[in-house]
Design an enzyme around this catalytic site. Structure first.
Site, PDB file in Angstrom:
ATOM      1  N   SER A   1      19.322 -42.168 -45.962  1.00 55.78           N
ATOM      2  CA  SER A   1      19.870 -42.684 -44.658  1.00 55.78           C
ATOM      3  C   SER A   1      20.709 -41.122 -44.378  1.00 55.78           C
ATOM      4  O   SER A   1      20.437 -39.936 -44.529  1.00 55.78           O
ATOM      5  CB  SER A   1      21.118 -42.803 -45.912  1.00 55.78           C
TER       6      SER A   1
ATOM      7  N   TYR B   1      27.309 -42.662 -53.102  1.00 52.53           N
ATOM      8  CA  TYR B   1      26.397 -43.817 -52.833  1.00 52.53           C
ATOM      9  C   TYR B   1      25.422 -42.150 -51.618  1.00 52.53           C
ATOM     10  O   TYR B   1      23.661 -42.271 -52.144  1.00 52.53           O
ATOM     11  CB  TYR B   1      26.660 -44.677 -51.210  1.00 52.53           C
TER      12      TYR B   1
ATOM     13  N   LYS C   1      21.356 -41.215 -53.092  1.00 57.54           N
ATOM     14  CA  LYS C   1      19.893 -41.332 -51.641  1.00 57.54           C
ATOM     15  C   LYS C   1      19.414 -39.240 -52.139  1.00 57.54           C
ATOM     16  O   LYS C   1      18.383 -38.956 -51.910  1.00 57.54           O
ATOM     17  CB  LYS C   1      20.364 -41.308 -50.750  1.00 57.54           C
TER      18      LYS C   1
HETATM   19  P1  NAD Z   1      20.619 -54.693 -48.278  1.00 57.87           P
HETATM   20  O1  NAD Z   1      21.752 -55.211 -49.265  1.00 57.87           O
HETATM   21  O2  NAD Z   1      20.377 -56.646 -46.985  1.00 57.87           O
HETATM   22  O3  NAD Z   1      19.452 -55.084 -48.869  1.00 57.87           O
HETATM   23  C1  NAD Z   1      18.993 -54.440 -50.642  1.00 57.87           C
HETATM   24  C2  NAD Z   1      18.837 -55.886 -51.333  1.00 57.87           C
HETATM   25  O4  NAD Z   1      18.236 -55.084 -52.569  1.00 57.87           O
HETATM   26  C3  NAD Z   1      19.644 -56.924 -51.747  1.00 57.87           C
HETATM   27  O5  NAD Z   1      18.125 -57.599 -50.647  1.00 57.87           O
HETATM   28  C4  NAD Z   1      19.678 -56.485 -52.520  1.00 57.87           C
HETATM   29  O6  NAD Z   1      19.669 -57.779 -53.565  1.00 57.87           O
HETATM   30  C5  NAD Z   1      18.168 -56.140 -53.982  1.00 57.87           C
HETATM   31  N1  NAD Z   1      19.041 -54.985 -54.452  1.00 57.87           N
HETATM   32  C6  NAD Z   1      19.423 -53.932 -54.684  1.00 57.87           C
HETATM   33  N2  NAD Z   1      19.809 -53.644 -55.452  1.00 57.87           N
HETATM   34  C7  NAD Z   1      18.441 -53.913 -56.588  1.00 57.87           C
HETATM   35  C8  NAD Z   1      17.896 -54.352 -57.882  1.00 57.87           C
HETATM   36  N3  NAD Z   1      18.529 -53.467 -59.060  1.00 57.87           N
HETATM   37  N4  NAD Z   1      16.617 -55.014 -57.958  1.00 57.87           N
HETATM   38  C9  NAD Z   1      16.200 -55.631 -56.996  1.00 57.87           C
HETATM   39  N5  NAD Z   1      16.629 -55.671 -55.685  1.00 57.87           N
HETATM   40  C10 NAD Z   1      18.280 -55.489 -55.616  1.00 57.87           C
HETATM   41  O7  NAD Z   1      20.791 -53.735 -47.505  1.00 57.87           O
HETATM   42  P2  NAD Z   1      19.527 -53.326 -46.087  1.00 57.87           P
HETATM   43  O8  NAD Z   1      20.473 -53.061 -45.384  1.00 57.87           O
HETATM   44  O9  NAD Z   1      18.569 -53.837 -46.043  1.00 57.87           O
HETATM   45  O10 NAD Z   1      19.197 -51.460 -46.680  1.00 57.87           O
HETATM   46  C11 NAD Z   1      18.119 -51.604 -47.482  1.00 57.87           C
HETATM   47  C12 NAD Z   1      18.098 -50.029 -47.945  1.00 57.87           C
HETATM   48  O11 NAD Z   1      18.293 -49.472 -46.819  1.00 57.87           O
HETATM   49  C13 NAD Z   1      19.125 -49.971 -49.005  1.00 57.87           C
HETATM   50  O12 NAD Z   1      18.539 -48.790 -49.960  1.00 57.87           O
HETATM   51  C14 NAD Z   1      19.855 -48.616 -47.966  1.00 57.87           C
HETATM   52  O13 NAD Z   1      21.167 -48.193 -49.179  1.00 57.87           O
HETATM   53  C15 NAD Z   1      19.204 -48.671 -47.333  1.00 57.87           C
HETATM   54  N6  NAD Z   1      19.500 -48.026 -45.779  1.00 57.87           N
HETATM   55  C16 NAD Z   1      20.527 -49.183 -45.592  1.00 57.87           C
HETATM   56  C17 NAD Z   1      21.673 -48.443 -43.560  1.00 57.87           C
HETATM   57  C18 NAD Z   1      22.099 -49.873 -42.888  1.00 57.87           C
HETATM   58  O14 NAD Z   1      22.985 -49.606 -42.716  1.00 57.87           O
HETATM   59  N7  NAD Z   1      22.227 -50.876 -43.798  1.00 57.87           N
HETATM   60  C19 NAD Z   1      21.683 -47.260 -43.759  1.00 57.87           C
HETATM   61  C20 NAD Z   1      20.755 -46.096 -44.296  1.00 57.87           C
HETATM   62  C21 NAD Z   1      20.120 -46.249 -44.892  1.00 57.87           C
HETATM   63  C1  UD1 Z   2      28.410 -45.820 -42.764  1.00 57.69           C
HETATM   64  C2  UD1 Z   2      28.776 -44.883 -44.263  1.00 57.69           C
HETATM   65  C3  UD1 Z   2      27.079 -44.502 -44.388  1.00 57.69           C
HETATM   66  C4  UD1 Z   2      25.969 -45.386 -44.238  1.00 57.69           C
HETATM   67  C5  UD1 Z   2      25.764 -46.311 -42.992  1.00 57.69           C
HETATM   68  C6  UD1 Z   2      24.920 -47.195 -43.691  1.00 57.69           C
HETATM   69  C7  UD1 Z   2      30.685 -44.741 -43.981  1.00 57.69           C
HETATM   70  C8  UD1 Z   2      31.834 -43.376 -44.142  1.00 57.69           C
HETATM   71  N1  UD1 Z   2      29.634 -44.434 -43.905  1.00 57.69           N
HETATM   72  O1  UD1 Z   2      27.904 -44.827 -41.566  1.00 57.69           O
HETATM   73  O2  UD1 Z   2      27.315 -42.876 -45.536  1.00 57.69           O
HETATM   74  O3  UD1 Z   2      24.861 -44.580 -44.864  1.00 57.69           O
HETATM   75  O4  UD1 Z   2      27.577 -46.658 -42.972  1.00 57.69           O
HETATM   76  O5  UD1 Z   2      25.376 -48.267 -43.991  1.00 57.69           O
HETATM   77  O6  UD1 Z   2      31.716 -45.678 -44.266  1.00 57.69           O
HETATM   78  N2  UD1 Z   2      33.704 -48.076 -37.315  1.00 57.69           N
HETATM   79  C9  UD1 Z   2      34.733 -48.913 -36.813  1.00 57.69           C
HETATM   80  N3  UD1 Z   2      35.534 -50.223 -37.258  1.00 57.69           N
HETATM   81  C10 UD1 Z   2      34.871 -50.982 -38.682  1.00 57.69           C
HETATM   82  C11 UD1 Z   2      34.030 -49.790 -38.398  1.00 57.69           C
HETATM   83  C12 UD1 Z   2      33.463 -49.248 -38.250  1.00 57.69           C
HETATM   84  O7  UD1 Z   2      35.759 -48.633 -35.988  1.00 57.69           O
HETATM   85  O8  UD1 Z   2      35.155 -51.758 -38.806  1.00 57.69           O
HETATM   86  C13 UD1 Z   2      33.599 -47.280 -36.543  1.00 57.69           C
HETATM   87  C14 UD1 Z   2      33.872 -45.691 -37.824  1.00 57.69           C
HETATM   88  O9  UD1 Z   2      34.372 -45.222 -37.621  1.00 57.69           O
HETATM   89  C15 UD1 Z   2      31.757 -44.991 -36.726  1.00 57.69           C
HETATM   90  C16 UD1 Z   2      31.579 -46.641 -36.473  1.00 57.69           C
HETATM   91  O10 UD1 Z   2      31.861 -47.903 -35.864  1.00 57.69           O
HETATM   92  O11 UD1 Z   2      32.632 -44.108 -36.401  1.00 57.69           O
HETATM   93  C17 UD1 Z   2      30.166 -46.560 -37.251  1.00 57.69           C
HETATM   94  O12 UD1 Z   2      30.478 -47.076 -38.659  1.00 57.69           O
HETATM   95  P1  UD1 Z   2      29.489 -48.099 -39.378  1.00 57.69           P
HETATM   96  O13 UD1 Z   2      28.769 -48.933 -39.296  1.00 57.69           O
HETATM   97  O14 UD1 Z   2      30.243 -48.439 -41.285  1.00 57.69           O
HETATM   98  O15 UD1 Z   2      28.312 -46.796 -39.753  1.00 57.69           O
HETATM   99  P2  UD1 Z   2      28.551 -44.747 -39.839  1.00 57.69           P
HETATM  100  O16 UD1 Z   2      30.218 -44.947 -39.967  1.00 57.69           O
HETATM  101  O17 UD1 Z   2      28.213 -44.391 -39.260  1.00 57.69           O
END
Ligand code: NAD
Ligand code: UD1
Length: 348
Positions: free
Chosen positions: A129, A153, A157
């Protein structure tokens, strides 16, 4: 004898990004096997994947902490690559329950890697991430920017990235691609799969679309006094299908035996919170009720990627624009007001 001799294991493949990646994998000719414990997803996503792809998808409800369960799977199938999404991702929860995050994310990955090594499957694409850049001092952010953790979190990572670097340094058979996602948004253009937060969304996009559908009454905009053009936070939102395609590019690249290498997956362009609200209003035809509140602790003013390394080395770049992202997110939300749960929505 199993006629397929190279499966790709997809941990967390029932989740938001994993499910979109499974669609692209099948289109690209890979044969995925999904393992997911469904702690943050629904079995219905697998049915939807089968609907989109017209293929039966092998799914195991399994926790990656279950070493014996993983071993049985690796012993019975010839798995050559792993795409590792499984993890917990709620930043706030990680602050109050850090051990839960270290156990699930770090120990879960450790067990997965141990089983992989035992079965000589040493190719992995990992969901990292942009959070690993902490409070980045410069934008656009390139892969060689300093790394730091601003919450547990993020630290999970960083620990996992470190483990992958160490095993690659110690054994040249390992190939590990670390994909640092910026802000995933949008949904599959079919509207059949999308983001389905189990609780109140932490992230902006699902909060906006749930407000548009009437599931949430008011969106809190966290601060309008940042040093940005309109005062609200700026982020690099990337369409989840573009992100999914980035995983295909990474899988293809693994065969070049790259060792351990990190790539940003972002568009290189930032949008403010108010710009995202306006774009969803346009896509949905709904007015979004919002109020400006205090800044959220830990937020930075501006974050966007330098995605040029992924273009140069993986031949990947994002194709969808902000309108596509908002239209597809709205299609998913309006066709599935309660996500994968078929019951009618509670108006909060
Ligand atoms: P998500 O929660 O939709 O998907 C994660 C999946 O992993 C879920 O289906 C959950 O049930 C499964 N899971 C969690 N722990 C598990 C375990 N111990 N064994 C088996 N399955 C397990 O999340 P996502 O948004 O699809 O994210 C996927 C990955 O990407 C995560 O590692 C997350 O940290 C990373 N990531 C997500 C974002 C984002 O904004 N969505 C941003 C950066 C990184
Ligand atoms: C957040 C997490 C980051 C994580 C990423 C993906 C924090 C501080 N950061 O990033 O660690 O990797 O999500 O899961 O939580 N915002 C609002 N109202 C809301 C939600 C968000 O104004 O209800 C704003 C935030 O202030 C930011 C932008 O929208 O400026 C995006 O927020 P968000 O979607 O939570 O992503 P990040 O903060 O970039």
């Amino acid at each position: 004898m199993d006629p397929i001799d190279n499966y790709v294991l997809v941990t967390g493949g029932a989740g938001y990004i994993g499910s979109h990646t499974v669609v692209e994998m099948i289109e690209a000719g890979y044969t995925p096997i999904i393992v997911d414990n469904l702690c943050n997803s629904s079995r219905e996503s697998i049915n939807r994947l089968e609907q989109i792809t017209g293929k039966q998808i092998e799914f195991h409800e399994l926790d990656i902490l279950d070493e014996r369960g993983l071993e049985e799977l690796f012993a019975s199938k010839h798995i050559t690559q792993v795409v590792h999404f499984a993890g917990l991702k709620a930043v706030g929860e990680s602050t109050s329950l850090p051990l839960k995050y270290y156990e699930n994310n770090v120990m879960g990955t450790f067990i997965l890697l141990k089983v992989m090594a035992k079965y000589r499957c040493k190719n992995i694409v990992f969901s990292s991430s942009a959070t690993v850049y902490g409070d980045a001092k410069e934008v656009p952010i390139s892969e060689d920017a300093p790394l730091s953790a601003v919450n547990p979190y993020g630290r999970t990572k960083l620990h996992i990235e470190g483990m992958l670097q160490d095993i690659s340094a110690g054994d040249s058979e390992w190939n590990c691609i670390l994909l640092r996602y910026f802000n995933p948004a949008g949904a599959h253009p079919s509207g059949l799969i999308g983001e389905d937060p189990k609780d109140i969304p932490n992230n902006l996009m699902p909060y906006i679309t749930q407000t548009a559908i009437g599931k949430r009454q008011v969106l809190s905009v966290y601060g309008n006094d940042y040093e940005t053009p309109d005062g609200t936070g700026v982020r690099d939102y990337i369409h989840v299908v573009d992100l999914a395609k980035g995983h295909i590019a990474a899988l293809n690249h693994l065969s070049t035996k790259p060792g351990c290498v990190a790539y940003n997956l972002g568009t290189g362009r930032g949008y403010s919170v108010l710009e995202m609200i306006a774009a969803v209003e346009k896509a949905s035809g709904k007015k979004i009720n919002y109020k400006i509140v205090e800044r959220r602790k830990g937020d930075v003013a501006t974050s966007f990627a330098d995605p040029s390394k992924a273009l140069k080395q993986l031949g990947w770049s994002a194709r969808y624009n902000q309108n596509d992202m908002c239209e597809h997110a709205w299609k998913w939300q309006s066709q599935n007001p309660n996500g994968y749960d078929p019951s009618p929505i509670d108006h909060a």
